[in-house]
Scaffold this active site. Sequence first.
Site, short mmCIF file in Angstrom:
data_model
loop_
_atom_site.label_atom_id
_atom_site.label_comp_id
_atom_site.label_asym_id
_atom_site.label_seq_id
_atom_site.Cartn_x
_atom_site.Cartn_y
_atom_site.Cartn_z
N HIS A 197 18.74 9.30 25.69
CA HIS A 197 19.83 8.32 25.64
C HIS A 197 19.41 7.09 24.83
O HIS A 197 20.15 6.62 23.96
CB HIS A 197 20.20 7.94 27.08
CG HIS A 197 21.29 6.93 27.19
ND1 HIS A 197 22.53 7.23 27.69
CD2 HIS A 197 21.33 5.60 26.89
CE1 HIS A 197 23.29 6.13 27.68
NE2 HIS A 197 22.57 5.14 27.21
N GLU A 198 18.21 6.57 25.12
CA GLU A 198 17.77 5.35 24.44
C GLU A 198 17.41 5.61 22.98
O GLU A 198 17.70 4.77 22.11
CB GLU A 198 16.60 4.71 25.19
CG GLU A 198 16.91 4.29 26.61
CD GLU A 198 18.14 3.43 26.77
OE1 GLU A 198 18.50 2.70 25.83
OE2 GLU A 198 18.77 3.51 27.84
N CYS A 249 26.10 3.53 30.68
CA CYS A 249 25.40 2.71 29.69
C CYS A 249 25.73 1.24 29.93
O CYS A 249 26.89 0.89 30.16
CB CYS A 249 25.85 3.12 28.29
SG CYS A 249 25.03 2.23 26.96
N HIS A 294 20.46 5.59 20.97
CA HIS A 294 20.89 4.22 20.64
C HIS A 294 20.25 3.75 19.33
O HIS A 294 20.90 3.10 18.52
CB HIS A 294 20.50 3.24 21.75
CG HIS A 294 21.53 3.05 22.80
ND1 HIS A 294 22.79 2.56 22.55
CD2 HIS A 294 21.48 3.27 24.14
CE1 HIS A 294 23.47 2.49 23.68
NE2 HIS A 294 22.69 2.92 24.66
#
Length: 159
Positions: free
Chosen positions: A130-131, A88, A134
């Site tokens: 993953h995003e 990341c 976030h």
Amino acid sequence: MAIRYIRKIGDPVLRKKAKPVTEINSHIITILEDMAETMYLNDGVGLAANQVGILRRLVVIDVGEGLLELINPEIVYEEGEQIGPEGCLSIPGVFGEVKRPQKVKVRYLDREGNVKEIVGEDLLARALCHEIDHLEGVLFVDKVIRFLDKEELEGVKEV
């Protein structure tokens, strides 16, 4: 366009839930363009708006198939399972194996406000998850099965 400062682990903004974009205007487009430029400059494959200090549901991704800009992305379907390495841009130098779906379908708005869907498999599925994590204030280190050492890192890019 401008390069944005990437927030690092420990910055409280990374743990906050991003708010939906309610109006797509020139300010939102500028943020998307700045995010893409920042991602490319830092050799990443994805970036969420809260990584640059903006609590809006905006994501840019490029896994080598061209730039994706996603406004208000949401996972509407997932299938299978894969375990693979992740890093990341907000946690430089740290990598680990994370379990993700093998395939996901994501619904989002494009920069013109059109509702779109994209099906991602393998690396794209991993980057999308993953995003979107976030945007929920979740970091990949929260989901790591096993951290990787330097010898295991060959070819791993930071998402």
